[in-house]
Design an enzyme around this catalytic site. Structure first.
Site, PDB file in Angstrom:
ATOM      1  N   ASP A  31       0.833  -1.213   0.000  1.00  0.00           N
ATOM      2  CA  ASP A  31       0.000   0.000   0.000  1.00  0.00           C
ATOM      3  C   ASP A  31       0.865   1.259   0.000  1.00  0.00           C
ATOM      4  O   ASP A  31       2.017   1.224   0.444  1.00  0.00           O
ATOM      5  CB  ASP A  31      -0.917  -0.025   1.235  1.00  0.00           C
ATOM      6  CG  ASP A  31      -2.112   0.898   1.063  1.00  0.00           C
ATOM      7  OD1 ASP A  31      -2.354   1.382  -0.062  1.00  0.00           O
ATOM      8  OD2 ASP A  31      -2.806   1.145   2.066  1.00  0.00           O
ATOM      9  N   ASN A  79     -10.748  -3.384  -6.096  1.00  0.00           N
ATOM     10  CA  ASN A  79     -10.025  -2.369  -6.872  1.00  0.00           C
ATOM     11  C   ASN A  79     -10.716  -2.032  -8.200  1.00  0.00           C
ATOM     12  O   ASN A  79     -10.415  -1.009  -8.824  1.00  0.00           O
ATOM     13  CB  ASN A  79      -8.578  -2.808  -7.149  1.00  0.00           C
ATOM     14  CG  ASN A  79      -7.671  -2.745  -5.931  1.00  0.00           C
ATOM     15  OD1 ASN A  79      -6.684  -3.465  -5.828  1.00  0.00           O
ATOM     16  ND2 ASN A  79      -7.989  -1.852  -4.989  1.00  0.00           N
TER      17      ASN A  79
HETATM   18  C1  FPP Z   1      -1.887   0.206  -3.302  1.00  0.00           C
HETATM   19  O1  FPP Z   1      -1.519   1.553  -3.392  1.00  0.00           O
HETATM   20  C2  FPP Z   1      -1.347  -0.560  -4.429  1.00  0.00           C
HETATM   21  C3  FPP Z   1      -2.108  -1.156  -5.389  1.00  0.00           C
HETATM   22  C4  FPP Z   1      -3.577  -1.101  -5.413  1.00  0.00           C
HETATM   23  C5  FPP Z   1      -1.479  -1.872  -6.516  1.00  0.00           C
HETATM   24  C6  FPP Z   1      -0.239  -2.626  -6.180  1.00  0.00           C
HETATM   25  C7  FPP Z   1       0.272  -3.276  -7.401  1.00  0.00           C
HETATM   26  C8  FPP Z   1       1.541  -3.257  -7.814  1.00  0.00           C
HETATM   27  C9  FPP Z   1       2.635  -2.578  -7.068  1.00  0.00           C
HETATM   28  C10 FPP Z   1       1.895  -4.020  -9.051  1.00  0.00           C
HETATM   29  C11 FPP Z   1       2.643  -5.258  -8.638  1.00  0.00           C
HETATM   30  C12 FPP Z   1       2.663  -6.239  -9.695  1.00  0.00           C
HETATM   31  C13 FPP Z   1       2.880  -7.586  -9.518  1.00  0.00           C
HETATM   32  C14 FPP Z   1       2.866  -8.513 -10.687  1.00  0.00           C
HETATM   33  C15 FPP Z   1       3.101  -8.206  -8.203  1.00  0.00           C
HETATM   34  P1  FPP Z   1      -2.665   2.656  -3.354  1.00  0.00           P
HETATM   35  O2  FPP Z   1      -2.986   3.061  -4.756  1.00  0.00           O
HETATM   36  O3  FPP Z   1      -3.841   2.154  -2.578  1.00  0.00           O
HETATM   37  O4  FPP Z   1      -1.924   3.803  -2.601  1.00  0.00           O
HETATM   38  P2  FPP Z   1      -2.610   4.916  -1.674  1.00  0.00           P
HETATM   39  O5  FPP Z   1      -3.227   4.195  -0.514  1.00  0.00           O
HETATM   40  O6  FPP Z   1      -1.449   5.767  -1.293  1.00  0.00           O
HETATM   41  O7  FPP Z   1      -3.605   5.624  -2.549  1.00  0.00           O
END
Ligand code: FPP
Length: 248
Positions: A31, A79
């Site tokens: 996150d 998501n």
């Molecule tokens: C949360 O950050 C992250 C995600 C919803 C996506 C995570 C995915 C990746 C890093 C890609 C990884 C790929 C593989 C194949 C393992 P957020 O957007 O919720 O951040 P925020 O809480 O700061 O808004």
């Protein structure tokens, strides 16, 4: 530093050469990508791109530390509610990772598995996931489990449906049978769940499997979560007293 308090590894749990408990299975809620980008006045996409770039170094460090199974929460069933543009971008990123990383993971004897449903995914994307899983199915090194289009409640509901569809008699339904209907029954439960980005919640991740997992939360945003942060999480795990509901 190895201290006396590290030397109380319950029977059956993995330990390193110093008797320090090592989690066999680490699951990660990655996150904070959006906030990482915001702090740099960049679009959220750049946070996801940086987060994706961080995956390899964390996996390599966990492998070096003796961890056998890693599960990453890459995309949840919830998501889909994000703006369409962000959803498409995340899908495309994961496809890029599959294309660019799977051959190397295979070379390193890593087994890639998918937790989640392939419903709602484009046909070619489904094939790419199935191919990556199929290519590495006989690998005997670390397992890398990608929770993609995954939700813990969704997994449980699907298990119940399949148990009913199989006509399993009520008296045969117990925890061991139920586990066989989860996405990866042979994967041991996570010993340690790490959440970056500062929140203290499980967010529908591995609900059944995390019943006795140790939980570690850090304010560090995922793109900044490097090898030293991994070490801090492993150190914290080694100091925990796991009792699994018992007194000792
Ligand atoms: C949360 O950050 C992250 C995600 C919803 C996506 C995570 C995915 C990746 C890093 C890609 C990884 C790929 C593989 C194949 C393992 P957020 O957007 O919720 O951040 P925020 O809480 O700061 O808004």
């Amino acid at each position: 530093m190895i201290t006396q308090e590290h030397h109380n590894v319950p029977q059956g749990l993995a330990a390193d050469a110093h008797g320090r408990a090592i989690p066999a299975h680490v699951a990660i809620i990655m996150d904070g990508n959006g906030r990482w980008a915001q702090a740099r006045r960049q679009p959220r996409k750049e946070g996801h791109r940086a987060g994706t770039g961080n995956v390899r170094r964390v996996i390599q460090h966990l492998a070096k530390s003796g961890v056998k199974h890693v599960t990453l929460f890459a995309f949840s069933t919830e998501n889909w509610e994000r703006p369409q543009e962000e959803v498409s971008f995340l899908m495309e990123l994961v496809r890029e990772v599959i294309r660019s990383e799977v051959a190397e993971l295979h070379r390193q004897n890593v087994r890639v598995r998918h937790l989640g449903t392939l419903d709602r995914l484009a046909r070619e994307f489904r094939h790419e996931i199935e191919e990556a899983v199929g290519l590495t199915v006989r690998n005997t090194g670390m397992t890398l489990n990608v929770a993609f289009n995954y939700g813990g409640r969704d997994e449980i509901v699907r298990a119940v449906r399949r148990i009913l569809a199989d006509g399993v008699p009520e008296e045969d339904v117990d925890e061991a049978l139920f586990r066989r209907y989860l996405y990866c029954p042979e994967l041991p439960d996570p010993d340690l769940v790490i959440r970056t980005g500062g929140e203290f919640r499980i967010s529908n991740f591995l609900l059944w499997q995390s019943a006795y997992s140790e939980f570690y939360s850090t304010p560090t945003h995922w793109p900044d979560f490097g090898p030293e942060d991994v070490d801090r999480a492993l150190e914290a795990y080694a100091r925990r007293q796991r009792r699994f509901g018992k007194i000792e």
